[in-house]
Motif scaffolding. Structure first.
Motif, mmCIF file in Angstrom:
data_model
loop_
_atom_site.group_PDB
_atom_site.id
_atom_site.type_symbol
_atom_site.label_atom_id
_atom_site.label_comp_id
_atom_site.label_asym_id
_atom_site.label_seq_id
_atom_site.Cartn_x
_atom_site.Cartn_y
_atom_site.Cartn_z
ATOM 1 N N PRO A 174 0.636 -1.233 -0.359
ATOM 2 C CA PRO A 174 0.848 0.061 0.082
ATOM 3 C C PRO A 174 0.537 1.094 -0.335
ATOM 4 N N LYS A 175 2.283 1.603 0.929
ATOM 5 C CA LYS A 175 3.196 2.674 0.750
ATOM 6 C C LYS A 175 4.048 2.620 -0.763
ATOM 7 N N GLN A 176 4.175 1.406 -1.467
ATOM 8 C CA GLN A 176 4.681 1.982 -3.199
ATOM 9 C C GLN A 176 4.040 0.425 -3.347
ATOM 10 N N ALA A 177 4.107 0.627 -4.795
ATOM 11 C CA ALA A 177 2.619 0.592 -5.874
ATOM 12 C C ALA A 177 3.938 -0.310 -6.251
ATOM 13 N N LEU A 178 5.505 -0.162 -6.401
ATOM 14 C CA LEU A 178 6.468 -1.127 -6.892
ATOM 15 C C LEU A 178 6.271 -2.206 -6.265
ATOM 16 N N VAL A 179 6.444 -2.584 -5.737
ATOM 17 C CA VAL A 179 6.870 -3.584 -4.155
ATOM 18 C C VAL A 179 5.465 -4.896 -4.196
ATOM 19 N N VAL A 180 6.072 -5.560 -5.208
ATOM 20 C CA VAL A 180 4.688 -7.263 -4.953
ATOM 21 C C VAL A 180 4.951 -7.806 -3.700
ATOM 22 N N VAL A 181 4.623 -7.832 -2.519
ATOM 23 C CA VAL A 181 4.209 -8.021 -1.353
ATOM 24 C C VAL A 181 3.928 -9.850 -1.010
ATOM 25 N N ASN A 182 4.973 -10.953 -0.275
ATOM 26 C CA ASN A 182 3.712 -12.069 0.676
ATOM 27 C C ASN A 182 3.097 -11.787 2.351
#
Ligand SMILES: Cc1cc2nc3c(=O)[nH]c(=O)nc-3n(C[C@H](O)[C@H](O)[C@H](O)COP(=O)(O)OP(=O)(O)OC[C@H]3O[C@@H](n4cnc5c(N)ncnc54)[C@H](O)[C@@H]3O)c2cc1C
Length: 335
Positions: free
Chosen positions: A292-300
């Protein structure tokens, strides 16, 4: 060297994928790679793994993972204004940052907080806050995996580019980096071209110094990036796309606040902004999501499986293309 069979990789990838490999080889000395080459042990599929902070394993790895654990920082050359350090591949990047802070060596401070090992830093020419590691690298040493022959590439030979180098392109998977040589300044020399860093220093009324820059970069990073001890990720998942000027012009009509930087004849766009504008920021499907704070980051968020991460990033790539005709490419190494 230590060799393990059917080895779990959960603690060796920051995306926290529950995968394993057939063989895991810890190299305790640089020369051990030559033994592996001579014994044809690298005939099977193999992959060199540092800290695993720039990889996404999409399945169990049916081969050997080679992982350097040898560490050390040697001071090679010292002049009045500069120092040359030769750093072993298995050294944590953050250990080098601490060393520079302790000895007051300037050049790498904007790159504080990047996870991983020193041997991986030249591979994608790590960069952050207006600095790329190529600005301080004078040579990269190691062994060619096909022959076991040693190499030493000077900075110009490494063909560094934006998140790229010889080791990520022409010689991808063909070199084992054992040492990286840096030339650092002994005199204060700061890069404050990056707005978020400059603004934060000013906001806190801090004079530029090594300590203040390291502390401020860490604070800015912490406010934007997930804590990898809590949330799995590999940092920026996508590269910032470089597009023709004509496409940039037409996109500006669609997105008047489009962020863009000149890149020779082309224009570099901010992948995070395009993903955000396409509506993906904060999106979550099960435990796979866009931070949510950085759209470049895909998270698990915990238990996402590799295929769930893959489905999500493929959807993002295709949606951004459909909306803006811009092709996003992963920065992360997908294995
Ligand atoms: C939270 C977070 C923030 C991040 N921020 C940034 C950032 O600001 N800027 C940035 O550029 N990156 C960033 N990254 C990405 C990553 O940390 C860097 O690319 C880092 O250099 C990867 O180091 P590693 O040791 O984990 O490499 P790995 O992920 O283990 O490997 C990366 C690549 O290097 C190759 N490799 C590793 N070691 C060697 C070796 N000894 N010889 C030859 N090839 C080798 C691997 O085969 C692989 O292709 C971030 C990642 C995370 C998780």
């Amino acid at each position: 060297m230590k060799v393990f069979q059917n080895y779990p990789l959960l603690d060796h990838n920051t995306f926290k994928m529950k995968v394993s490999c057939r063989q895991f080889i810890e190299l305790e000395r640089p020369e051990e790679i030559v033994n592996l080459c001579e014994q044809n042990l690298l005939e099977q599929p193999f992959f060199i793994l540092g800290g695993g902070s720039n990889v996404l394993f999409t399945k169990d790895f049916d081969g050997a993972i080679v992982h350097p654990v040898f560490q050390g920082i040697e001071r090679m050359d010292e002049e009045a204004q500069s120092v040359t350090l030769r750093v072993a591949a298995g050294t944590e990047w953050e250990t080098l940052i601490h060393y520079c802070l302790e000895h007051q060596y300037y050049g790498l401070e904007n790159l504080t907080g990047i996870p991983g090992l020193v041997g991986s830093a030249p591979v994608q020419n790590i960069g952050a806050y207006g600095v790329e590691v190529k600005d301080c690298i004078i040579a990269v040493e190691g062994y060619h995996l096909s022959s076991g022959a040693p190499f030493r590439y000077d900075n110009a030979d490494c063909r560094f580019g934006y998140r790229s180098s010889l080791f990520k392109t022409e010689l991808k998977g063909q070199c084992f980096i054992t040492h990286v040589c840096f030339r650092l300044s002994k005199e204060p020399h700061y890069t404050l071209t990056y707005k978020a860093l400059k603004d934060e220093l000013e906001r806190q009324q801090l004079e530029p110094s090594l300590e203040n820059i390291v502390q401020t970069v860490r604070a800015v990073r912490d406010s934007k990036l997930p804590d990898i001890t809590q949330i799995g990720c590999a940092g920026s998942f996508f590269q910032n796309p470089i597009v023709p000027a004509t496409l940039h012009e037409s996109l500006k009509e669609q997105l008047p606040d489009l962020v863009a930087y000149p890149a020779g004849d082309m224009v570099k766009l901010a992948a995070g902004q395009l993903i955000d504008k396409a509506g993906w920021k904060g999106y979550r499907e099960g435990d796979a999501g866009i931070y949510p704070k950085q759209a470049l980051v895909v998270v698990n968020y915990g238990h996402a499986r590799p295929e769930e991460i893959r489905q999500l990033y493929e959807k993002v790539i295709s949606d951004v293309y459909n909306k803006f005709k811009v092709s996003l490419r992963p920065e992360v190494n997908i294995i």
